[in-house]
Enzyme design. Structure first.
Site, PDB file in Angstrom:
ATOM      1  N   ASP A  83     -11.191   1.300   6.257  1.00  0.00           N
ATOM      2  CA  ASP A  83     -11.269   2.328   5.074  1.00  0.00           C
ATOM      3  C   ASP A  83     -12.042   1.690   4.111  1.00  0.00           C
ATOM      4  OD1 ASP A  83     -10.803   4.474   3.260  1.00  0.00           O
ATOM      5  OD2 ASP A  83      -8.690   4.188   3.188  1.00  0.00           O
ATOM      6  N   GLY A 101      -1.657   0.164   1.156  1.00  0.00           N
ATOM      7  CA  GLY A 101      -1.043   0.383   2.479  1.00  0.00           C
ATOM      8  C   GLY A 101      -0.905   1.787   3.018  1.00  0.00           C
ATOM      9  N   GLY A 102      -1.559   2.848   2.471  1.00  0.00           N
ATOM     10  CA  GLY A 102      -1.125   4.075   2.592  1.00  0.00           C
ATOM     11  C   GLY A 102      -1.358   4.686   3.926  1.00  0.00           C
ATOM     12  N   LYS A 103      -2.563   4.069   4.265  1.00  0.00           N
ATOM     13  CA  LYS A 103      -3.014   4.369   5.959  1.00  0.00           C
ATOM     14  C   LYS A 103      -2.223   3.389   6.843  1.00  0.00           C
ATOM     15  CE  LYS A 103      -7.460   6.767   5.183  1.00  0.00           C
ATOM     16  NZ  LYS A 103      -7.492   6.547   3.566  1.00  0.00           N
ATOM     17  N   ASP A 138      -6.593  -7.570   3.461  1.00  0.00           N
ATOM     18  CA  ASP A 138      -7.189  -6.966   2.182  1.00  0.00           C
ATOM     19  C   ASP A 138      -7.559  -8.258   1.552  1.00  0.00           C
ATOM     20  OD1 ASP A 138      -8.294  -5.497  -0.283  1.00  0.00           O
ATOM     21  OD2 ASP A 138      -7.932  -3.987   0.872  1.00  0.00           O
ATOM     22  N   CYS A 171     -14.351   7.547   1.342  1.00  0.00           N
ATOM     23  CA  CYS A 171     -14.008   8.659   0.782  1.00  0.00           C
ATOM     24  C   CYS A 171     -15.137   9.004  -0.300  1.00  0.00           C
ATOM     25  CB  CYS A 171     -12.630   8.477  -0.293  1.00  0.00           C
ATOM     26  SG  CYS A 171     -12.607   7.086  -1.190  1.00  0.00           S
ATOM     27  N   CYS A 180      -9.174  -2.935   5.545  1.00  0.00           N
ATOM     28  CA  CYS A 180      -9.010  -2.718   4.156  1.00  0.00           C
ATOM     29  C   CYS A 180      -7.789  -1.923   3.645  1.00  0.00           C
ATOM     30  CB  CYS A 180     -10.370  -2.039   3.689  1.00  0.00           C
ATOM     31  SG  CYS A 180     -11.980  -2.702   4.591  1.00  0.00           S
ATOM     32  N   ALA A 181      -6.890  -2.456   3.763  1.00  0.00           N
ATOM     33  CA  ALA A 181      -5.701  -1.900   3.690  1.00  0.00           C
ATOM     34  C   ALA A 181      -5.221  -1.605   2.328  1.00  0.00           C
ATOM     35  CB  ALA A 181      -4.432  -2.816   4.252  1.00  0.00           C
TER      36      ALA A 181
END
Length: 393
Positions: free
Chosen positions: A282, A214-216, A234, A335, A210-211
């Site tokens: 994520d 793209g932070g992770k 995604d 989160c 679940c990009a």
């Protein structure tokens, strides 16, 4: 603008935020940008004052107010200076009537307070979710080291996140040369920590299921020293389309994007079934852990929407399970601080898949929660997260 005109503008913006929360529209930050774009006459001091008043109101009322006026009338009853702005002037709000209805102060809708309590969190933890968040950046180790960047831009290092620097709230990060040159990325320290728990290493084949933007993915690439392969997938074309530009700025060359069809993710990833060393999920969630940044999100959430998130999370965990090679790992992150989306999801996954086990999660922050780790603003000074690392036998 006069103080009264600023107050009326705040009422108007709050009306737009409330309507968007009621109907699933844009986030408050987006509404604010559009609001000021249509009112070029508002100077920088006006914009700051209006925005500050709007967000004070958003943080003050757990239940969604009936209107922006009802919210500011409630604030005005304890703030004489604000009450004086209801003066009936040409650009100001009408005077407050003695029996005029006002919003009721609170932390969150009653059903959500009960859900937090069932997840082991009290009102002090909820209150901390409504504080203003600092600005954290991740130093991109492919282009710089933390000491070098700190000497340039300042900030405080965080011991539990070795690439993190904490800057002042509202720091203009995207104006810094370090950001333009790809040496830093804006990323909450908690997000950095849960990403590092995945255990990415050079030469791996990793999937960021679940990009999003793209932070992770970029964090995984830095941990892998830009050596290996990352499939960043995604179902949201808009968010995923931002990754190539970010990757180029960060010097990441091992990440490939893959747009998936909703509910057909297995088909879109058929070529890598059972081959990934590491899969990061994520997952889409209620985002209760990010209220510091999006406090109006608690006005949007309903029990039905929470149940839909939980259904999507369970399905994505099962999609991810099929991608992992024997001996590989799956890291699950939300989160959210609600057990429906965190601890209970992992327990249910392990019950469905007896050939999987939970691995100990060792980090310099957070508290053990079920089979995983939980971070909260009150305890850790980060956004709220639940993370678990699972291994296939």
């Amino acid at each position: 603008m006069t103080p009264a005109a600023r107050t009326q503008a705040a009422i108007d913006m709050l009306d737009a935020v409330i309507e968007a929360a009621r109907g699933g529209g844009a986030a408050a930050d987006t509404i604010a940008q559009r609001f000021f774009a249509a009112r070029r006459y508002a100077g920088s001091k006006d914009r700051r004052a209006i925005r500050s008043l709007v967000y004070e109101a958003i943080r003050s009322f757990g239940e969604r107010p009936e209107s922006g006026r009802a919210a500011l009338v409630a604030l005005a009853r304890s703030q004489p200076e604000l009450a004086a702005c209801f003066d009936g002037s040409p650009y100001g709000p009408a005077p407050i009537e003695p029996a005029e209805p006002a919003a009721e102060p609170g932390l969150a809708p009653a059903w959500l307070i009960d859900a937090f309590a069932a997840s082991g969190l009290g009102t002090d933890e909820i209150a901390a979710l409504l504080d203003r968040a600092p600005v954290d950046v991740r130093v991109n180790r492919l282009r710089a080291d933390r000491a070098e960047v700190q000497a340039e831009i300042g900030g405080d290092p965080l011991p539990f996140a070795p690439d993190a620097l904490r800057l002042a709230t509202d720091a203009p990060v995207e104006q810094l040369p370090a950001w333009r040159e790809g040496r830093i990325e804006v990323q909450d320290a908690g997000s950095q920590l849960v990403g590092s728990i995945a255990g990415a290493a050079p030469g791996m084949c990793a999937v960021d299921l679940c990009a999003g933007g793209g932070g992770k993915t970029l964090s995984l690439a830095a941990s892998m020293q830009n050596n290996g392969r990352i499939i960043a997938s995604d179902t949201d074309r808009g968010r995923l389309s931002r990754l190539p530009e970010r990757a180029a700025r960060a010097g990441v060359t091992i990440a490939e994007t893959r747009l998936l069809n909703p509910n057909r993710e297995v088909e879109g990833l058929a070529d890598i079934q059972g081959t990934a060393d590491l899969v990061l999920v994520d997952a889409p969630c209620s985002a209760t852990g990010t209220w510091r940044r999006n406090p109006e999100a608690r006005w949007r959430l309903t029990p039905e929407r929470l149940a839909r998130f939980a259904g999507v999370q369970a399905r994505l965990l099962d999609v991810a399970e099929g991608l992992v090679r024997p001996g590989g790992t799956l890291t699950y992150v939300v989160c959210s601080l609600l057990d429906d989306e965190g601890r209970d999801q992992v327990d249910a996954f392990l019950a469905r898949h007896p050939d999987w086990r939970a691995l100990p999660v060792e980090a310099g922050a957070g508290r053990t929660h079920g089979a995983g780790l939980r971070l909260t603003p009150l305890h850790d000074g980060t956004d709220g997260f639940f993370v678990a690392r699972l291994a296939r036998s």
